[in-house]
Design a protein around this motif. Sequence first.
Motif, PDB file in Angstrom:
ATOM      1  N   TYR A 153       0.821  -1.225   0.000  1.00  0.00           N
ATOM      2  CA  TYR A 153       0.000   0.000   0.000  1.00  0.00           C
ATOM      3  C   TYR A 153       0.850   1.268   0.000  1.00  0.00           C
ATOM      4  CZ  TYR A 153       0.920   0.601   4.987  1.00  0.00           C
ATOM      5  OH  TYR A 153       1.535   0.789   6.188  1.00  0.00           O
ATOM      6  N   GLU A 182      -6.387  23.846  -3.041  1.00  0.00           N
ATOM      7  CA  GLU A 182      -5.551  23.336  -1.949  1.00  0.00           C
ATOM      8  C   GLU A 182      -6.204  22.226  -1.125  1.00  0.00           C
ATOM      9  OE1 GLU A 182      -3.888  26.475   0.442  1.00  0.00           O
ATOM     10  OE2 GLU A 182      -3.748  27.770  -1.307  1.00  0.00           O
ATOM     11  N   ASP A 226      -4.175  16.214  11.848  1.00  0.00           N
ATOM     12  CA  ASP A 226      -4.876  15.979  10.575  1.00  0.00           C
ATOM     13  C   ASP A 226      -4.214  14.756   9.941  1.00  0.00           C
ATOM     14  OD1 ASP A 226      -5.487  15.916   7.822  1.00  0.00           O
ATOM     15  OD2 ASP A 226      -5.783  18.078   7.721  1.00  0.00           O
ATOM     16  N   GLY A 278      -3.441  12.253   7.130  1.00  0.00           N
ATOM     17  CA  GLY A 278      -3.500  12.219   5.652  1.00  0.00           C
ATOM     18  C   GLY A 278      -3.906  13.587   5.137  1.00  0.00           C
ATOM     19  N   CYS A 279      -2.985  14.553   5.319  1.00  0.00           N
ATOM     20  CA  CYS A 279      -3.376  15.975   5.205  1.00  0.00           C
ATOM     21  C   CYS A 279      -3.218  16.588   3.821  1.00  0.00           C
ATOM     22  CB  CYS A 279      -2.564  16.787   6.202  1.00  0.00           C
ATOM     23  SG  CYS A 279      -0.816  16.743   5.809  1.00  0.00           S
ATOM     24  N   PRO A 319      -7.154  21.917   4.121  1.00  0.00           N
ATOM     25  CA  PRO A 319      -8.043  21.847   5.282  1.00  0.00           C
ATOM     26  C   PRO A 319      -7.344  22.260   6.579  1.00  0.00           C
ATOM     27  CG  PRO A 319      -8.243  19.855   3.952  1.00  0.00           C
ATOM     28  CD  PRO A 319      -7.089  20.630   3.388  1.00  0.00           C
ATOM     29  N   LEU A 354      -0.227  15.004   9.180  1.00  0.00           N
ATOM     30  CA  LEU A 354       0.540  13.773   8.994  1.00  0.00           C
ATOM     31  C   LEU A 354       0.324  13.302   7.564  1.00  0.00           C
ATOM     32  CD1 LEU A 354       2.088  11.462  10.603  1.00  0.00           C
ATOM     33  CD2 LEU A 354      -0.091  10.271  10.544  1.00  0.00           C
ATOM     34  N   ASN A 370       3.541  11.380   2.036  1.00  0.00           N
ATOM     35  CA  ASN A 370       4.054  11.771   0.724  1.00  0.00           C
ATOM     36  C   ASN A 370       4.937  13.015   0.828  1.00  0.00           C
ATOM     37  OD1 ASN A 370       3.728  13.387  -1.987  1.00  0.00           O
ATOM     38  ND2 ASN A 370       3.428  11.240  -2.459  1.00  0.00           N
ATOM     39  N   GLN A 385       4.060  16.205  -1.318  1.00  0.00           N
ATOM     40  CA  GLN A 385       2.936  16.995  -0.792  1.00  0.00           C
ATOM     41  C   GLN A 385       3.367  17.806   0.434  1.00  0.00           C
ATOM     42  OE1 GLN A 385      -0.537  14.476  -0.156  1.00  0.00           O
ATOM     43  NE2 GLN A 385      -1.132  14.738  -2.303  1.00  0.00           N
ATOM     44  N   ALA A 414       5.110  10.597   7.802  1.00  0.00           N
ATOM     45  CA  ALA A 414       5.044   9.242   8.370  1.00  0.00           C
ATOM     46  C   ALA A 414       3.791   8.538   7.883  1.00  0.00           C
ATOM     47  CB  ALA A 414       5.037   9.300   9.894  1.00  0.00           C
ATOM     48  N   PHE A 453       0.364   6.605   8.530  1.00  0.00           N
ATOM     49  CA  PHE A 453      -0.646   6.646   9.599  1.00  0.00           C
ATOM     50  C   PHE A 453      -0.928   5.272  10.214  1.00  0.00           C
ATOM     51  CE2 PHE A 453      -3.782   7.417   5.820  1.00  0.00           C
ATOM     52  CZ  PHE A 453      -3.910   6.060   5.537  1.00  0.00           C
ATOM     53  N   ILE A 484      -9.739  13.571   6.576  1.00  0.00           N
ATOM     54  CA  ILE A 484     -10.661  13.894   5.474  1.00  0.00           C
ATOM     55  C   ILE A 484     -10.281  13.080   4.246  1.00  0.00           C
ATOM     56  CG2 ILE A 484     -11.616  15.734   4.025  1.00  0.00           C
ATOM     57  CD1 ILE A 484     -10.822  17.772   6.131  1.00  0.00           C
ATOM     58  N   ALA A 489      -8.987  10.294   3.647  1.00  0.00           N
ATOM     59  CA  ALA A 489      -7.592   9.853   3.643  1.00  0.00           C
ATOM     60  C   ALA A 489      -7.415   8.433   4.178  1.00  0.00           C
ATOM     61  CB  ALA A 489      -6.742  10.829   4.460  1.00  0.00           C
ATOM     62  N   HIS A 536      -7.187   5.000   2.327  1.00  0.00           N
ATOM     63  CA  HIS A 536      -5.961   4.444   1.742  1.00  0.00           C
ATOM     64  C   HIS A 536      -5.337   3.371   2.643  1.00  0.00           C
ATOM     65  CE1 HIS A 536      -5.652   7.252  -1.608  1.00  0.00           C
ATOM     66  NE2 HIS A 536      -5.882   8.245  -0.789  1.00  0.00           N
TER      67      HIS A 536
HETATM   68  C1  LIG Z   1      -7.462  12.437  -0.993  1.00  0.00           C
HETATM   69  S1  LIG Z   1      -6.033  13.023  -0.157  1.00  0.00           S
HETATM   70  C2  LIG Z   1      -6.857  14.043   1.058  1.00  0.00           C
HETATM   71  C3  LIG Z   1      -5.940  15.081   1.577  1.00  0.00           C
HETATM   72  C4  LIG Z   1      -6.524  16.064   2.575  1.00  0.00           C
HETATM   73  N1  LIG Z   1      -7.145  15.391   3.681  1.00  0.00           N
HETATM   74  C5  LIG Z   1      -7.476  17.018   1.900  1.00  0.00           C
HETATM   75  O1  LIG Z   1      -8.696  16.840   2.103  1.00  0.00           O
HETATM   76  O2  LIG Z   1      -7.020  17.917   1.201  1.00  0.00           O
HETATM   77  C6  LIG Z   1      -5.447  11.640   0.858  1.00  0.00           C
HETATM   78  C7  LIG Z   1      -4.170  11.923   1.624  1.00  0.00           C
HETATM   79  O3  LIG Z   1      -3.850  10.812   2.471  1.00  0.00           O
HETATM   80  C8  LIG Z   1      -2.429  10.650   2.462  1.00  0.00           C
HETATM   81  N2  LIG Z   1      -2.099   9.259   2.830  1.00  0.00           N
HETATM   82  C9  LIG Z   1      -2.461   8.138   2.164  1.00  0.00           C
HETATM   83  N3  LIG Z   1      -1.954   7.045   2.778  1.00  0.00           N
HETATM   84  C10 LIG Z   1      -1.257   7.489   3.853  1.00  0.00           C
HETATM   85  C11 LIG Z   1      -0.520   6.841   4.885  1.00  0.00           C
HETATM   86  N4  LIG Z   1      -0.370   5.500   4.917  1.00  0.00           N
HETATM   87  N5  LIG Z   1       0.020   7.596   5.865  1.00  0.00           N
HETATM   88  C12 LIG Z   1      -0.107   8.950   5.846  1.00  0.00           C
HETATM   89  N6  LIG Z   1      -0.791   9.625   4.885  1.00  0.00           N
HETATM   90  C13 LIG Z   1      -1.361   8.907   3.900  1.00  0.00           C
HETATM   91  C14 LIG Z   1      -2.039  10.959   1.038  1.00  0.00           C
HETATM   92  O4  LIG Z   1      -0.650  11.198   0.888  1.00  0.00           O
HETATM   93  C15 LIG Z   1      -2.933  12.186   0.780  1.00  0.00           C
HETATM   94  O5  LIG Z   1      -2.291  13.322   1.272  1.00  0.00           O
END
Ligand SMILES: C[S@@+](CC[C@H](N)C(=O)[O-])C[C@H]1O[C@@H](n2cnc3c(N)ncnc32)[C@H](O)[C@@H]1O
Length: 346
Positions: A47, A68, A106, A108-109, A114, A129, A132, A135, A157, A159, A175, A177, A180
Amino acid sequence: MSTPTALDLASGLGGKIDKSQVLSAVEKYEKYHGLYGGDEDERKANYSDMVNKYYDLVTSFYEFGWGESFHFAHRWKGESLRESIKRHEHFLALQLGLKPGQKVLDVGCGIGGPLREIARFSSTLVTGLNNNEYQIARGKELNHTAGVDKTCDFVKADFMNMPFPDNSFDAVYAIEATCHAPDAYGCYKEIYRVLRPGQCFAAFEWCMTDSFDPHNQEHQKIKAEIEIGDGLPDIRLTEQCLEALKQAGFEVIWEKDLAADSPVPWYLPLDKNHFSLSSFRLTAVGRFITKNMVKALECVGLAPKGSQRVQDFLEKAAEGLVDGGRKEIFTPMYFFLAQKPHSENQ
Ligand SMILES: C[S@@+](CC[C@H](N)C(=O)[O-])C[C@H]1O[C@@H](n2cnc3c(N)ncnc32)[C@H](O)[C@@H]1O
């Protein structure tokens, strides 16, 4: 903030991936998915690689189209997409009862749209957190420009394994996130661990609804299109998320699919039959223009080879999302507010 141009889109395309490797990254990414013969177990086992490749490839497209904040929103009639996106974020702050000075996470920010809005709205200190790197680098630039770099920061890191001590945050939100995560329980358990006792976690989850029939081929196709188009290992049912929350130890205060009573459908910005000047780049015409522009930029070498293929799977995502929304088998806004009990044996 200034609106990204076509050249910003081209120069950001591929994120941290070397420009000469973009095409092979696209090929590897596609092979993880059902539409190209990949399977769920492999996506779950890999993943981190799959999701990071996805966000390296798509972030500049997202920023070009969405701005954004990379999420959908519950929307009232007469409200612009941008207004509804902000209100969706304010809703979380309100549900969490955020107070000035609180430490918020937050999960997966993204590039922090947000996070900046919620920090300013509630006068809180927000840590984003994200796994990527590209990002995070982009988010830091935007925090600086917005003047919130003293109250907002980023941590790189996963999550599923957070580098924070137990009980370190006054509130946590996610949000669109945690969808994933290879396993919801593992992710919610980590959130539970870092949240202070008595405090709350709120999220908008991407889920298949009760109307999803796993034996219906059309439903399966829509689910697979959303998975490849959005970097997801497997979209869970709402009830699976609810169960995982409880298993992780949370008390669920309330939960609801907010799509069910959104007067303007959340998928409208992507719908082929809809036209809007204010969110033009997301419309079918806007996407068609972007597609041709990316093709031209790739031809003259300003965008890396493979760029058009990224646009292709994003187009698949748009189709799957609109079909899933219209058939009400998928939602990007299964909301829940969950509390960590004051003591473990409560
Ligand atoms: C659809 S984006 C949403 C971003 C943000 N919440 C927004 O609404 O603008 C999903 C985010 O989750 C992060 N993400 C996915 N898997 C992750 C993981 N294992 N650990 C940390 N972040 C993760 C991605 O890098 C991405 O920034």
